[in-house]
Scaffold this motif. Structure first.
Motif: not given
Ligand SMILES: Cc1cc2nc3c(=O)[nH]c(=O)nc-3n(C[C@H](O)[C@H](O)[C@H](O)COP(=O)(O)OP(=O)(O)OC[C@H]3O[C@@H](n4cnc5c(N)ncnc54)[C@H](O)[C@@H]3O)c2cc1C
Length: 471
Positions: A80-82, A84, A138, A143, A153, A419
Protein backbone atom coordinates in the motif's frame (compact mmCIF):
# COMPACT_ATOMS: atom_id res chain seq x y z
CA UNK A 1 16.30 -14.77 2.24
CA UNK A 2 13.49 -16.89 0.92
CA UNK A 3 11.21 -18.59 3.41
CA UNK A 4 8.55 -20.85 1.93
CA UNK A 5 9.24 -19.73 -1.62
CA UNK A 6 8.45 -21.67 -4.72
CA UNK A 7 10.19 -21.34 -8.10
CA UNK A 8 8.38 -18.71 -10.15
CA UNK A 9 7.75 -19.56 -13.80
CA UNK A 10 8.92 -17.24 -16.57
CA UNK A 11 6.48 -14.38 -17.01
CA UNK A 12 4.00 -14.72 -19.85
CA UNK A 13 3.94 -11.00 -20.71
CA UNK A 14 1.17 -11.39 -23.28
CA UNK A 15 -1.42 -12.70 -20.80
CA UNK A 16 -0.67 -9.88 -18.41
CA UNK A 17 -1.04 -7.29 -21.19
CA UNK A 18 -4.42 -8.90 -21.94
CA UNK A 19 -5.46 -8.41 -18.30
CA UNK A 20 -5.19 -4.67 -18.98
CA UNK A 21 -8.19 -4.91 -21.30
CA UNK A 22 -10.56 -5.96 -18.53
CA UNK A 23 -9.44 -4.12 -15.42
CA UNK A 24 -9.84 -0.45 -14.51
CA UNK A 25 -6.35 -0.22 -13.03
CA UNK A 26 -2.99 -0.53 -14.76
CA UNK A 27 -0.70 -3.46 -15.51
CA UNK A 28 2.94 -2.40 -15.30
CA UNK A 29 6.04 -4.36 -16.27
CA UNK A 30 9.79 -3.67 -16.22
CA UNK A 31 10.59 -1.08 -18.86
CA UNK A 32 7.20 0.67 -18.56
CA UNK A 33 7.38 4.37 -17.73
CA UNK A 34 5.73 4.06 -14.28
CA UNK A 35 7.58 0.93 -13.22
CA UNK A 36 9.92 2.57 -10.70
CA UNK A 37 7.16 4.63 -9.06
CA UNK A 38 4.94 1.57 -8.80
CA UNK A 39 7.52 -0.65 -7.11
CA UNK A 40 9.06 1.94 -4.78
CA UNK A 41 8.48 1.51 -1.06
CA UNK A 42 8.38 4.32 1.53
CA UNK A 43 11.27 2.68 3.36
CA UNK A 44 14.11 3.22 0.90
CA UNK A 45 16.25 0.58 2.64
CA UNK A 46 14.23 -1.99 0.69
CA UNK A 47 13.39 -2.40 -2.94
CA UNK A 48 11.98 -5.02 -5.22
CA UNK A 49 11.72 -5.60 -8.95
CA UNK A 50 8.52 -7.55 -9.51
CA UNK A 51 8.05 -9.10 -12.96
CA UNK A 52 4.56 -7.57 -13.02
CA UNK A 53 2.70 -4.97 -10.95
CA UNK A 54 -1.05 -4.36 -10.95
CA UNK A 55 -2.11 -0.92 -9.79
CA UNK A 56 -5.55 -1.97 -8.60
CA UNK A 57 -8.51 0.43 -8.62
CA UNK A 58 -11.36 -1.88 -7.63
CA UNK A 59 -11.94 -5.12 -5.73
CA UNK A 60 -12.67 -6.70 -9.09
CA UNK A 61 -9.21 -5.62 -10.38
CA UNK A 62 -7.65 -7.34 -7.39
CA UNK A 63 -9.71 -10.49 -7.94
CA UNK A 64 -8.81 -10.64 -11.66
CA UNK A 65 -5.12 -10.15 -10.88
CA UNK A 66 -5.17 -12.85 -8.19
CA UNK A 67 -6.89 -15.33 -10.51
CA UNK A 68 -4.39 -14.70 -13.29
CA UNK A 69 -1.43 -15.01 -10.93
CA UNK A 70 -2.80 -18.36 -9.75
CA UNK A 71 -3.34 -19.56 -13.31
CA UNK A 72 0.26 -18.57 -14.08
CA UNK A 73 1.60 -20.25 -10.91
CA UNK A 74 2.81 -17.02 -9.31
CA UNK A 75 2.89 -15.92 -5.68
CA UNK A 76 1.30 -12.61 -4.73
CA UNK A 77 2.63 -9.69 -2.67
CA UNK A 78 0.69 -6.61 -1.60
CA UNK A 79 1.95 -3.07 -1.05
CA UNK A 80 0.00 0.00 0.00
CA UNK A 81 2.68 2.50 1.12
CA UNK A 82 5.83 0.43 1.69
CA UNK A 83 6.12 1.51 5.36
CA UNK A 84 6.18 -2.14 6.40
CA UNK A 85 8.25 -3.81 3.71
CA UNK A 86 8.52 -7.54 4.41
CA UNK A 87 9.86 -9.76 1.60
CA UNK A 88 10.69 -8.53 -1.90
CA UNK A 89 8.33 -9.57 -4.70
CA UNK A 90 11.15 -10.23 -7.17
CA UNK A 91 9.45 -13.37 -8.46
CA UNK A 92 5.84 -12.58 -7.59
CA UNK A 93 2.93 -10.43 -8.74
CA UNK A 94 2.88 -7.17 -6.79
CA UNK A 95 -0.60 -5.78 -6.20
CA UNK A 96 -0.12 -2.10 -5.47
CA UNK A 97 -3.14 -0.77 -3.53
CA UNK A 98 -2.16 2.89 -3.45
CA UNK A 99 -4.93 3.99 -5.86
CA UNK A 100 -7.67 2.44 -3.70
CA UNK A 101 -8.02 5.35 -1.30
CA UNK A 102 -11.76 5.96 -1.00
CA UNK A 103 -12.90 6.81 2.55
CA UNK A 104 -16.44 7.35 3.75
CA UNK A 105 -17.44 8.33 7.28
CA UNK A 106 -20.87 7.57 8.75
CA UNK A 107 -21.14 10.15 11.52
CA UNK A 108 -24.33 8.70 13.02
CA UNK A 109 -23.00 5.15 13.17
CA UNK A 110 -19.50 6.40 14.19
CA UNK A 111 -17.87 4.18 11.58
CA UNK A 112 -15.68 4.63 8.50
CA UNK A 113 -15.33 2.60 5.33
CA UNK A 114 -11.65 2.63 4.35
CA UNK A 115 -10.42 1.25 1.04
CA UNK A 116 -7.45 -1.12 1.13
CA UNK A 117 -4.77 1.35 0.01
CA UNK A 118 -5.77 4.42 2.02
CA UNK A 119 -3.38 6.07 4.41
CA UNK A 120 -4.72 7.22 7.78
CA UNK A 121 -4.65 10.92 6.83
CA UNK A 122 -7.90 11.04 4.81
CA UNK A 123 -9.64 8.91 7.44
CA UNK A 124 -8.47 11.32 10.14
CA UNK A 125 -9.57 14.37 8.13
CA UNK A 126 -13.04 13.06 7.34
CA UNK A 127 -13.58 11.73 10.86
CA UNK A 128 -12.40 14.94 12.56
CA UNK A 129 -14.75 16.96 10.36
CA UNK A 130 -17.60 15.32 12.31
CA UNK A 131 -15.86 15.19 15.70
CA UNK A 132 -14.62 11.60 15.48
CA UNK A 133 -11.21 9.93 15.35
CA UNK A 134 -9.89 6.59 14.04
CA UNK A 135 -7.29 4.64 16.05
CA UNK A 136 -4.37 5.72 13.89
CA UNK A 137 -0.71 5.39 14.92
CA UNK A 138 2.14 7.83 15.25
CA UNK A 139 1.87 9.03 11.65
CA UNK A 140 -1.19 9.54 9.42
CA UNK A 141 1.08 8.59 6.50
CA UNK A 142 1.00 4.83 7.22
CA UNK A 143 -1.52 2.58 5.43
CA UNK A 144 -4.66 2.12 7.55
CA UNK A 145 -5.17 -1.52 6.54
CA UNK A 146 -1.51 -2.65 6.80
CA UNK A 147 -1.29 -1.05 10.27
CA UNK A 148 -4.53 -2.65 11.41
CA UNK A 149 -3.63 -6.14 10.14
CA UNK A 150 -0.65 -6.16 12.54
CA UNK A 151 -2.68 -4.87 15.53
CA UNK A 152 -2.24 -1.10 15.37
CA UNK A 153 -1.02 0.71 18.49
CA UNK A 154 -1.50 4.48 18.50
CA UNK A 155 -1.74 7.37 20.93
CA UNK A 156 -5.24 6.41 22.09
CA UNK A 157 -4.35 2.74 22.65
CA UNK A 158 -4.74 2.48 26.42
CA UNK A 159 -8.16 4.13 26.28
CA UNK A 160 -9.64 2.59 23.11
CA UNK A 161 -7.37 -0.38 22.32
CA UNK A 162 -5.88 -1.72 19.12
CA UNK A 163 -7.05 -0.65 15.72
CA UNK A 164 -7.60 -4.38 15.00
CA UNK A 165 -10.05 -4.54 17.93
CA UNK A 166 -12.14 -1.79 16.32
CA UNK A 167 -12.78 -3.44 12.95
CA UNK A 168 -16.40 -4.38 12.13
CA UNK A 169 -15.70 -6.12 8.81
CA UNK A 170 -13.20 -6.63 6.01
CA UNK A 171 -13.79 -7.07 2.31
CA UNK A 172 -11.20 -9.65 1.20
CA UNK A 173 -10.04 -11.13 -2.09
CA UNK A 174 -8.97 -14.67 -1.26
CA UNK A 175 -6.24 -16.81 -2.83
CA UNK A 176 -8.96 -18.31 -5.06
CA UNK A 177 -9.82 -14.84 -6.38
CA UNK A 178 -13.19 -14.74 -4.61
CA UNK A 179 -14.43 -11.52 -3.04
CA UNK A 180 -15.59 -12.31 0.51
CA UNK A 181 -16.94 -10.41 3.46
CA UNK A 182 -15.31 -11.28 6.80
CA UNK A 183 -17.09 -10.24 10.00
CA UNK A 184 -18.37 -11.81 13.24
CA UNK A 185 -21.27 -13.19 11.17
CA UNK A 186 -19.64 -14.19 7.87
CA UNK A 187 -16.38 -16.10 7.49
CA UNK A 188 -15.75 -15.41 11.17
CA UNK A 189 -12.58 -17.57 11.18
CA UNK A 190 -11.04 -15.32 8.53
CA UNK A 191 -12.22 -12.22 10.46
CA UNK A 192 -10.52 -13.62 13.58
CA UNK A 193 -7.24 -14.20 11.70
CA UNK A 194 -7.10 -10.81 9.98
CA UNK A 195 -7.26 -8.92 13.29
CA UNK A 196 -3.54 -9.21 14.10
CA UNK A 197 -2.55 -12.01 11.71
CA UNK A 198 -1.39 -9.73 8.88
CA UNK A 199 -1.74 -9.88 5.12
CA UNK A 200 -1.21 -13.64 4.79
CA UNK A 201 -4.85 -14.51 4.16
CA UNK A 202 -5.81 -12.42 1.16
CA UNK A 203 -5.94 -8.89 -0.17
CA UNK A 204 -8.06 -6.49 1.88
CA UNK A 205 -9.95 -4.23 -0.50
CA UNK A 206 -11.74 -2.35 2.28
CA UNK A 207 -12.58 -2.39 5.97
CA UNK A 208 -15.27 -0.90 8.19
CA UNK A 209 -13.87 0.47 11.45
CA UNK A 210 -15.33 2.11 14.54
CA UNK A 211 -14.51 5.75 15.31
CA UNK A 212 -14.41 7.56 18.66
CA UNK A 213 -15.66 11.01 19.73
CA UNK A 214 -12.40 12.89 20.47
CA UNK A 215 -11.24 16.13 18.87
CA UNK A 216 -8.56 17.57 21.15
CA UNK A 217 -6.08 15.76 23.36
CA UNK A 218 -3.53 17.06 25.84
CA UNK A 219 -0.41 15.86 24.11
CA UNK A 220 3.14 16.47 23.03
CA UNK A 221 6.70 16.15 24.28
CA UNK A 222 8.87 17.26 27.17
CA UNK A 223 12.54 17.43 26.21
CA UNK A 224 15.17 16.93 28.91
CA UNK A 225 18.93 16.99 28.26
CA UNK A 226 20.33 13.53 27.46
CA UNK A 227 22.51 13.71 30.60
CA UNK A 228 19.26 13.38 32.60
CA UNK A 229 18.30 10.11 30.89
CA UNK A 230 18.66 7.91 33.98
CA UNK A 231 16.66 10.13 36.34
CA UNK A 232 13.94 10.81 33.73
CA UNK A 233 13.57 7.13 32.87
CA UNK A 234 13.41 5.98 36.49
CA UNK A 235 10.90 8.74 37.26
CA UNK A 236 8.88 7.65 34.18
CA UNK A 237 8.87 4.07 35.52
CA UNK A 238 7.24 5.33 38.73
CA UNK A 239 4.80 7.58 36.86
CA UNK A 240 3.29 4.86 34.72
CA UNK A 241 2.40 2.72 37.73
CA UNK A 242 -0.47 5.14 38.33
CA UNK A 243 -1.20 7.03 35.10
CA UNK A 244 -4.85 6.63 34.05
CA UNK A 245 -5.65 4.72 30.87
CA UNK A 246 -6.71 8.00 29.29
CA UNK A 247 -2.96 8.57 28.92
CA UNK A 248 -0.87 6.61 26.45
CA UNK A 249 2.75 7.67 26.81
CA UNK A 250 6.35 6.87 26.01
CA UNK A 251 9.85 7.74 27.12
CA UNK A 252 12.48 7.96 24.42
CA UNK A 253 16.10 8.61 23.74
CA UNK A 254 16.52 10.62 20.61
CA UNK A 255 19.72 11.44 18.74
CA UNK A 256 18.55 14.08 16.28
CA UNK A 257 20.52 13.83 13.04
CA UNK A 258 22.40 16.94 11.90
CA UNK A 259 20.17 17.42 8.85
CA UNK A 260 18.19 20.47 7.64
CA UNK A 261 14.80 18.72 8.14
CA UNK A 262 15.33 18.78 11.92
CA UNK A 263 14.42 22.09 13.66
CA UNK A 264 17.42 24.22 14.77
CA UNK A 265 16.85 23.72 18.47
CA UNK A 266 17.09 19.93 18.17
CA UNK A 267 19.47 19.41 15.25
CA UNK A 268 22.51 17.28 16.03
CA UNK A 269 21.64 16.99 19.74
CA UNK A 270 20.44 14.16 21.99
CA UNK A 271 17.49 14.33 24.38
CA UNK A 272 15.47 12.14 26.68
CA UNK A 273 11.80 12.88 25.98
CA UNK A 274 8.51 12.14 27.67
CA UNK A 275 5.80 11.88 25.05
CA UNK A 276 2.13 11.07 25.04
CA UNK A 277 -1.52 11.96 24.62
CA UNK A 278 -4.22 12.31 27.26
CA UNK A 279 -7.89 11.91 26.34
CA UNK A 280 -9.99 13.99 28.73
CA UNK A 281 -10.32 17.57 29.87
CA UNK A 282 -7.38 19.88 29.21
CA UNK A 283 -7.34 20.75 32.92
CA UNK A 284 -6.92 17.10 33.90
CA UNK A 285 -4.16 16.69 31.28
CA UNK A 286 -2.35 19.71 32.67
CA UNK A 287 -2.72 18.37 36.20
CA UNK A 288 -1.16 15.06 35.11
CA UNK A 289 1.89 16.81 33.68
CA UNK A 290 2.60 18.66 36.97
CA UNK A 291 4.44 15.47 37.92
CA UNK A 292 7.15 16.58 35.51
CA UNK A 293 6.82 20.33 35.44
CA UNK A 294 6.95 20.67 39.25
CA UNK A 295 9.91 18.31 39.39
CA UNK A 296 12.38 19.86 36.98
CA UNK A 297 11.71 22.25 34.16
CA UNK A 298 12.34 20.55 30.81
CA UNK A 299 14.65 22.19 28.28
CA UNK A 300 11.62 22.43 25.97
CA UNK A 301 8.01 21.92 26.99
CA UNK A 302 5.75 21.14 24.04
CA UNK A 303 2.91 19.44 25.89
CA UNK A 304 -0.46 21.14 25.61
CA UNK A 305 -3.91 21.04 23.96
CA UNK A 306 -3.57 19.49 20.48
CA UNK A 307 -6.42 19.20 17.95
CA UNK A 308 -6.23 15.63 16.68
CA UNK A 309 -6.12 16.78 13.10
CA UNK A 310 -2.51 17.62 14.03
CA UNK A 311 -1.89 14.15 15.55
CA UNK A 312 1.30 13.80 13.48
CA UNK A 313 2.94 16.46 15.68
CA UNK A 314 3.11 14.10 18.66
CA UNK A 315 5.78 11.87 17.10
CA UNK A 316 6.86 14.02 14.14
CA UNK A 317 7.73 10.97 12.05
CA UNK A 318 9.31 11.68 8.66
CA UNK A 319 6.81 11.83 5.79
CA UNK A 320 9.11 11.76 2.77
CA UNK A 321 10.43 8.32 1.83
CA UNK A 322 13.27 7.49 4.20
CA UNK A 323 15.80 4.71 4.60
CA UNK A 324 15.39 3.32 8.09
CA UNK A 325 16.15 0.30 10.22
CA UNK A 326 13.18 -0.55 12.43
CA UNK A 327 13.03 -3.26 15.07
CA UNK A 328 11.32 -3.81 18.38
CA UNK A 329 10.79 -6.06 21.38
CA UNK A 330 8.47 -6.28 24.38
CA UNK A 331 10.21 -5.41 27.65
CA UNK A 332 9.46 -7.41 30.78
CA UNK A 333 10.55 -4.60 33.06
CA UNK A 334 12.17 -1.23 33.22
CA UNK A 335 14.61 -2.15 36.00
CA UNK A 336 17.70 -0.06 36.72
CA UNK A 337 19.74 -2.58 34.76
CA UNK A 338 17.41 -2.43 31.74
CA UNK A 339 17.49 1.37 31.84
CA UNK A 340 21.30 1.40 32.02
CA UNK A 341 21.53 -0.88 28.99
CA UNK A 342 19.03 1.19 26.99
CA UNK A 343 20.97 4.36 27.81
CA UNK A 344 24.32 2.73 26.98
CA UNK A 345 23.14 1.60 23.56
CA UNK A 346 20.58 4.30 22.87
CA UNK A 347 22.86 7.28 23.41
CA UNK A 348 26.15 5.88 22.06
CA UNK A 349 27.63 7.88 19.18
CA UNK A 350 27.07 6.22 15.77
CA UNK A 351 24.51 3.87 17.26
CA UNK A 352 20.80 4.25 16.51
CA UNK A 353 18.59 7.31 16.14
CA UNK A 354 15.63 6.50 18.39
CA UNK A 355 14.95 4.16 21.32
CA UNK A 356 11.31 4.62 22.31
CA UNK A 357 9.53 2.73 25.09
CA UNK A 358 5.77 2.99 24.73
CA UNK A 359 3.58 2.20 27.73
CA UNK A 360 0.51 0.48 26.33
CA UNK A 361 -0.41 -1.92 29.13
CA UNK A 362 -3.04 -1.85 31.91
CA UNK A 363 -5.77 -0.60 29.63
CA UNK A 364 -8.05 -1.47 26.74
CA UNK A 365 -5.59 -3.83 24.96
CA UNK A 366 -5.10 -6.19 27.90
CA UNK A 367 -8.82 -6.15 28.76
CA UNK A 368 -9.71 -8.01 25.56
CA UNK A 369 -9.72 -11.81 25.82
CA UNK A 370 -6.48 -13.31 24.38
CA UNK A 371 -8.56 -15.63 22.20
CA UNK A 372 -10.91 -12.93 20.86
CA UNK A 373 -8.77 -12.51 17.75
CA UNK A 374 -5.29 -13.37 16.47
CA UNK A 375 -3.34 -10.49 18.07
CA UNK A 376 -0.87 -11.74 20.69
CA UNK A 377 1.14 -10.26 23.55
CA UNK A 378 -1.90 -8.57 25.15
CA UNK A 379 -0.33 -8.79 28.62
CA UNK A 380 2.87 -7.03 27.62
CA UNK A 381 2.96 -3.41 28.75
CA UNK A 382 6.15 -1.87 27.41
CA UNK A 383 7.25 -2.05 23.80
CA UNK A 384 10.73 -0.87 22.86
CA UNK A 385 11.10 0.34 19.30
CA UNK A 386 14.61 0.93 17.95
CA UNK A 387 15.02 3.02 14.81
CA UNK A 388 18.16 3.85 12.89
CA UNK A 389 17.84 6.41 10.12
CA UNK A 390 20.40 5.01 7.71
CA UNK A 391 20.76 6.71 4.33
CA UNK A 392 22.98 4.03 2.72
CA UNK A 393 22.86 0.23 2.56
CA UNK A 394 26.13 0.13 4.47
CA UNK A 395 24.70 2.29 7.27
CA UNK A 396 21.50 0.20 7.33
CA UNK A 397 23.55 -3.00 7.83
CA UNK A 398 25.64 -1.30 10.52
CA UNK A 399 22.47 -0.10 12.30
CA UNK A 400 20.95 -3.57 12.02
CA UNK A 401 24.04 -5.27 13.51
CA UNK A 402 24.08 -2.68 16.30
CA UNK A 403 20.36 -3.13 17.04
CA UNK A 404 20.76 -6.92 17.23
CA UNK A 405 23.59 -6.48 19.76
CA UNK A 406 21.43 -3.95 21.66
CA UNK A 407 18.61 -6.49 21.93
CA UNK A 408 20.99 -9.29 22.96
CA UNK A 409 22.30 -7.08 25.77
CA UNK A 410 18.71 -6.65 27.00
CA UNK A 411 17.77 -10.30 26.76
CA UNK A 412 17.11 -10.87 30.47
CA UNK A 413 14.61 -8.00 30.38
CA UNK A 414 12.60 -9.13 27.37
CA UNK A 415 9.38 -11.13 27.37
CA UNK A 416 10.51 -13.06 24.26
CA UNK A 417 7.56 -11.65 22.30
CA UNK A 418 7.57 -9.12 19.47
CA UNK A 419 5.14 -6.49 18.24
CA UNK A 420 5.16 -7.42 14.60
CA UNK A 421 4.30 -3.95 13.26
CA UNK A 422 7.64 -2.81 14.67
CA UNK A 423 9.56 -5.38 12.62
CA UNK A 424 10.43 -5.24 8.95
CA UNK A 425 12.11 -7.32 6.25
CA UNK A 426 13.36 -10.83 7.07
CA UNK A 427 12.91 -10.25 10.80
CA UNK A 428 9.15 -9.84 10.33
CA UNK A 429 9.05 -13.34 8.84
CA UNK A 430 11.62 -14.96 11.09
CA UNK A 431 9.92 -13.80 14.28
CA UNK A 432 6.28 -14.05 13.22
CA UNK A 433 5.59 -16.86 15.70
CA UNK A 434 6.77 -14.70 18.64
CA UNK A 435 4.01 -12.21 17.93
CA UNK A 436 1.28 -14.68 18.93
CA UNK A 437 0.25 -16.99 21.74
CA UNK A 438 0.98 -20.65 20.92
CA UNK A 439 -2.76 -21.34 20.75
CA UNK A 440 -3.48 -18.42 18.45
CA UNK A 441 -0.55 -19.31 16.18
CA UNK A 442 -1.86 -22.89 15.79
CA UNK A 443 -5.27 -21.49 14.92
CA UNK A 444 -3.73 -19.04 12.41
CA UNK A 445 -1.94 -21.91 10.63
CA UNK A 446 -5.20 -23.87 10.45
CA UNK A 447 -7.11 -20.88 9.03
CA UNK A 448 -4.26 -20.31 6.57
CA UNK A 449 -4.64 -23.95 5.44
CA UNK A 450 -8.34 -23.25 4.77
CA UNK A 451 -7.96 -19.98 2.88
CA UNK A 452 -4.48 -20.16 1.32
CA UNK A 453 -3.32 -23.81 1.37
CA UNK A 454 -0.61 -23.19 -1.23
CA UNK A 455 0.71 -20.13 0.61
CA UNK A 456 0.53 -17.78 -2.35
CA UNK A 457 0.40 -14.82 0.07
CA UNK A 458 3.84 -15.73 1.39
CA UNK A 459 5.33 -12.20 1.46
CA UNK A 460 3.56 -11.03 4.61
CA UNK A 461 3.72 -12.65 8.07
CA UNK A 462 5.20 -16.14 8.00
CA UNK A 463 2.20 -18.37 8.76
CA UNK A 464 2.61 -21.82 7.22
CA UNK A 465 -0.64 -23.54 6.21
CA UNK A 466 -1.13 -26.45 8.62
CA UNK A 467 -4.46 -28.17 9.08
CA UNK A 468 -5.54 -28.64 12.71
CA UNK A 469 -8.85 -30.33 13.28
CA UNK A 470 -9.22 -28.75 16.70
CA UNK A 471 -8.77 -25.14 15.58
C1 LIG B 1 7.19 6.04 10.26
C2 LIG B 1 6.41 4.84 10.76
C3 LIG B 1 5.57 4.99 11.86
C4 LIG B 1 4.82 3.90 12.32
N1 LIG B 1 4.02 4.05 13.43
C5 LIG B 1 3.34 2.99 13.91
C6 LIG B 1 2.53 3.10 15.07
O1 LIG B 1 2.45 4.16 15.70
N2 LIG B 1 1.87 2.00 15.52
C7 LIG B 1 1.92 0.81 14.85
O2 LIG B 1 1.23 -0.13 15.26
N3 LIG B 1 2.67 0.68 13.73
C8 LIG B 1 3.39 1.73 13.27
N4 LIG B 1 4.18 1.58 12.17
C9 LIG B 1 4.30 0.25 11.55
C10 LIG B 1 3.24 0.07 10.46
O3 LIG B 1 1.96 -0.04 11.04
C11 LIG B 1 3.56 -1.24 9.71
O4 LIG B 1 4.83 -1.13 9.12
C12 LIG B 1 2.52 -1.56 8.64
O5 LIG B 1 2.77 -2.87 8.16
C13 LIG B 1 2.55 -0.58 7.49
O6 LIG B 1 1.52 -0.84 6.60
P1 LIG B 1 1.51 -0.12 5.15
O7 LIG B 1 0.36 -0.63 4.42
O8 LIG B 1 1.67 1.34 5.35
O9 LIG B 1 2.88 -0.64 4.52
P2 LIG B 1 3.14 -1.65 3.32
O10 LIG B 1 4.62 -1.89 3.34
O11 LIG B 1 2.54 -1.18 2.08
O12 LIG B 1 2.39 -2.96 3.78
C14 LIG B 1 2.92 -3.76 4.82
C15 LIG B 1 2.29 -5.12 4.74
O13 LIG B 1 0.91 -4.99 5.08
C16 LIG B 1 0.14 -5.85 4.28
N5 LIG B 1 -0.88 -5.05 3.60
C17 LIG B 1 -0.96 -3.73 3.44
N6 LIG B 1 -2.09 -3.39 2.83
C18 LIG B 1 -2.74 -4.54 2.57
C19 LIG B 1 -3.98 -4.87 1.95
N7 LIG B 1 -4.78 -3.92 1.47
N8 LIG B 1 -4.34 -6.17 1.87
C20 LIG B 1 -3.54 -7.16 2.35
N9 LIG B 1 -2.36 -6.90 2.94
C21 LIG B 1 -1.97 -5.61 3.06
C22 LIG B 1 1.06 -6.56 3.33
O14 LIG B 1 1.36 -7.81 3.89
C23 LIG B 1 2.29 -5.72 3.33
O15 LIG B 1 3.45 -6.51 3.15
C24 LIG B 1 4.95 2.64 11.69
C25 LIG B 1 5.81 2.49 10.59
C26 LIG B 1 6.55 3.57 10.14
C27 LIG B 1 7.50 3.37 9.01
Amino acid sequence: MALLHKEAPALAQGVWRTLQTHIQGTVIMPGDADYDDARMAWNLAFEHRPPVIVMAETANDVAEAVRLARAEGMDIAVQATGHGFTLPANDALLINMSRMTHVEVDAAAQTAWVEGGSKWLPVLEKAQAVGLVPLLGSTPDVGAVGYTLGGGIGWLARKYGLSADSVNAFEVVTAQGDILWASEKENSDLFWALRGGGGSFGVITGMEIRLYPVTTVYAGNLYYPAEMAKEVMTRYREWITSTPEELTSSVLLMNYPPIPDVPDFLRGQSFVQVRGAYVGTMEAGEELMKYWREWKAPAFDMFGPLPLIRAAEISNDPVDPTSALVTGVWLKDLSDEAIDTIIRFGLAPNGVTISEIRHVGDGAISRVDKRANAYGNRDAALVLEIIGISPTQELWHAANAYAQEYKRALVGHLTGGVYINFLEGDERQERTKDAFTAENFRKLMAIKARYDPENVFSRSFNIPPRADNNA
